[in-house]
Design a protein around this motif. Structure first.
Motif, short mmCIF file in Angstrom:
data_model
loop_
_atom_site.label_atom_id
_atom_site.label_comp_id
_atom_site.label_asym_id
_atom_site.label_seq_id
_atom_site.Cartn_x
_atom_site.Cartn_y
_atom_site.Cartn_z
N LEU A 172 9.11 13.25 -14.91
CA LEU A 172 9.94 14.04 -15.10
C LEU A 172 10.53 14.19 -16.83
CD1 LEU A 172 12.09 16.21 -14.18
CD2 LEU A 172 13.62 14.30 -13.88
N CYS A 173 10.60 12.93 -17.16
CA CYS A 173 10.74 12.86 -18.69
C CYS A 173 9.84 13.44 -19.57
CB CYS A 173 10.99 11.48 -19.29
SG CYS A 173 12.52 10.49 -18.39
N ALA A 174 8.55 13.25 -19.16
CA ALA A 174 7.62 13.93 -19.89
C ALA A 174 7.52 15.64 -20.01
CB ALA A 174 6.02 13.61 -19.30
N LEU A 175 7.66 15.84 -18.86
CA LEU A 175 7.99 17.35 -18.29
C LEU A 175 9.10 18.03 -19.37
CD1 LEU A 175 7.34 17.83 -14.73
CD2 LEU A 175 5.72 18.83 -16.39
N GLU A 176 10.30 17.35 -19.28
CA GLU A 176 11.24 17.56 -20.06
C GLU A 176 11.19 17.76 -21.48
OE1 GLU A 176 14.59 15.74 -18.27
OE2 GLU A 176 14.72 17.09 -16.48
N ALA A 177 10.38 16.86 -22.02
CA ALA A 177 10.01 16.64 -23.24
C ALA A 177 9.03 17.57 -23.99
CB ALA A 177 9.79 15.20 -23.67
N GLY A 178 8.36 18.33 -23.11
CA GLY A 178 7.26 19.25 -23.42
C GLY A 178 5.92 18.43 -23.49
N GLU A 214 -1.51 20.14 -18.85
CA GLU A 214 -2.35 19.29 -20.00
C GLU A 214 -1.17 18.23 -20.26
OE1 GLU A 214 -5.51 18.98 -20.77
OE2 GLU A 214 -5.78 20.79 -19.08
N VAL A 215 -1.87 16.98 -20.08
CA VAL A 215 -0.77 16.05 -20.49
C VAL A 215 -1.02 15.17 -22.06
CG1 VAL A 215 -0.28 13.51 -20.04
CG2 VAL A 215 -0.56 14.98 -18.27
N ASP A 216 -0.04 15.29 -22.86
CA ASP A 216 -0.23 14.89 -24.34
C ASP A 216 0.09 13.33 -23.98
OD1 ASP A 216 -0.08 14.01 -26.76
OD2 ASP A 216 1.02 15.67 -27.45
N ALA A 217 -0.97 12.42 -23.82
CA ALA A 217 -0.62 10.90 -23.55
C ALA A 217 0.09 10.39 -24.62
CB ALA A 217 -2.09 10.56 -23.36
N GLU A 218 -0.33 10.73 -25.96
CA GLU A 218 0.26 9.97 -27.17
C GLU A 218 1.67 10.30 -27.14
OE1 GLU A 218 -0.21 9.73 -31.86
OE2 GLU A 218 -1.76 10.89 -30.74
#
Length: 232
Positions: free
Chosen positions: A47-53, A59-63
């Protein structure tokens, strides 16, 4: 309820939408143990990753996700109205949002990032250091607590799991289709079993519970029989 000397660690692994959390909560309530929903922890990071873009168009920006980790503090607080613990991120309740189909579709990819798993496994091991805990997830019996006294691997037919998930989401008012949920369940199984880091697999000493056609009461009877074999 047990004495402190008798408390053990109960590890529950298995496929998505098998009712692992419901089962684990019931066990914790029965034994007076602490329930830790590890899947919810990975959902919280997602959820945090989604909200942070950090997740765009699938596509996931792993870094970028790894860069968010130091800012993410996950905790559990008991909700008397629900009779269960809610998940909080940095003091904010995220319980309803982490159960969305958007989070479900991305959580396997987030959980496959080594740094994410390293952070959350360390948190989970800290939470279980005093024993008397029930944890459910994908790698509790194989990675988080390989020495757990009781390991359970839950499974059920994909169609059964999809129907359960569909009923859960539509009851909340989510607009989803059964076909969409079934596709998600199958995709998550594939992702969980094929990922390089801590893939979903049954521990050699885990007992299998196929609850495709079992009631909650029947599952608890099954559990208590095996639990008594261990603690006497």
């Amino acid at each position: 309820m047990e004495s402190a000397k008798q408390k053990i660690v109960i590890a529950i692994d298995g496929h998505s939408s098998c009712g692992k959390s419901t089962f684990a909560k019931a066990i914790a309530a029965r034994l007076g143990y602490i329930f830790i929903d590890t899947g919810a922890m990975y959902r919280a990071v997602t959820l945090c990753a989604l909200e942070a873009g950090a997740i765009r168009d699938g596509e996931v920006d792993a870094e970028r996700v790894v860069g968010l980790l130091p800012q993410i503090n996950i905790s559990f607080r008991f909700n008397a109205e629900r009779g269960a613990s809610d998940v909080y991120v940095n003091g904010q309740c995220v319980e309803p949002r982490i159960r969305s189909i958007e989070v479900s579709s991305a959580v396997s990819r987030i959980s496959s990032i080594p740094a994410v798993r390293e952070k959350l496994v360390a948190m989970q091991q800290q939470m279980g250091r005093d024993r008397g805990v029930v944890m459910d997830g994908r790698d509790i019996g194989t990675v988080v607590f390989p020495d757990a006294e009781l390991k359970i691997f839950m499974t059920a037919d994909a169609e059964v799991r999809a129907r359960r998930r569909y009923d859960e989401l539509t009851a909340k008012g989510d607009k989803v289709t059964l076909e969409e949920i079934l596709e998600n369940v199958i995709a998550r199984d594939k992702a969980d079993m094929e990922r390089e880091i801590s893939p979903l697999r049954r521990a050699a000493d885990a007992v299998v519970l196929d609850n495709s056609r079992m009631t909650v009461e029947e599952q608890m009877e099954w559990f208590m029989e095996r639990y008594r074999q261990i603690v006497g």
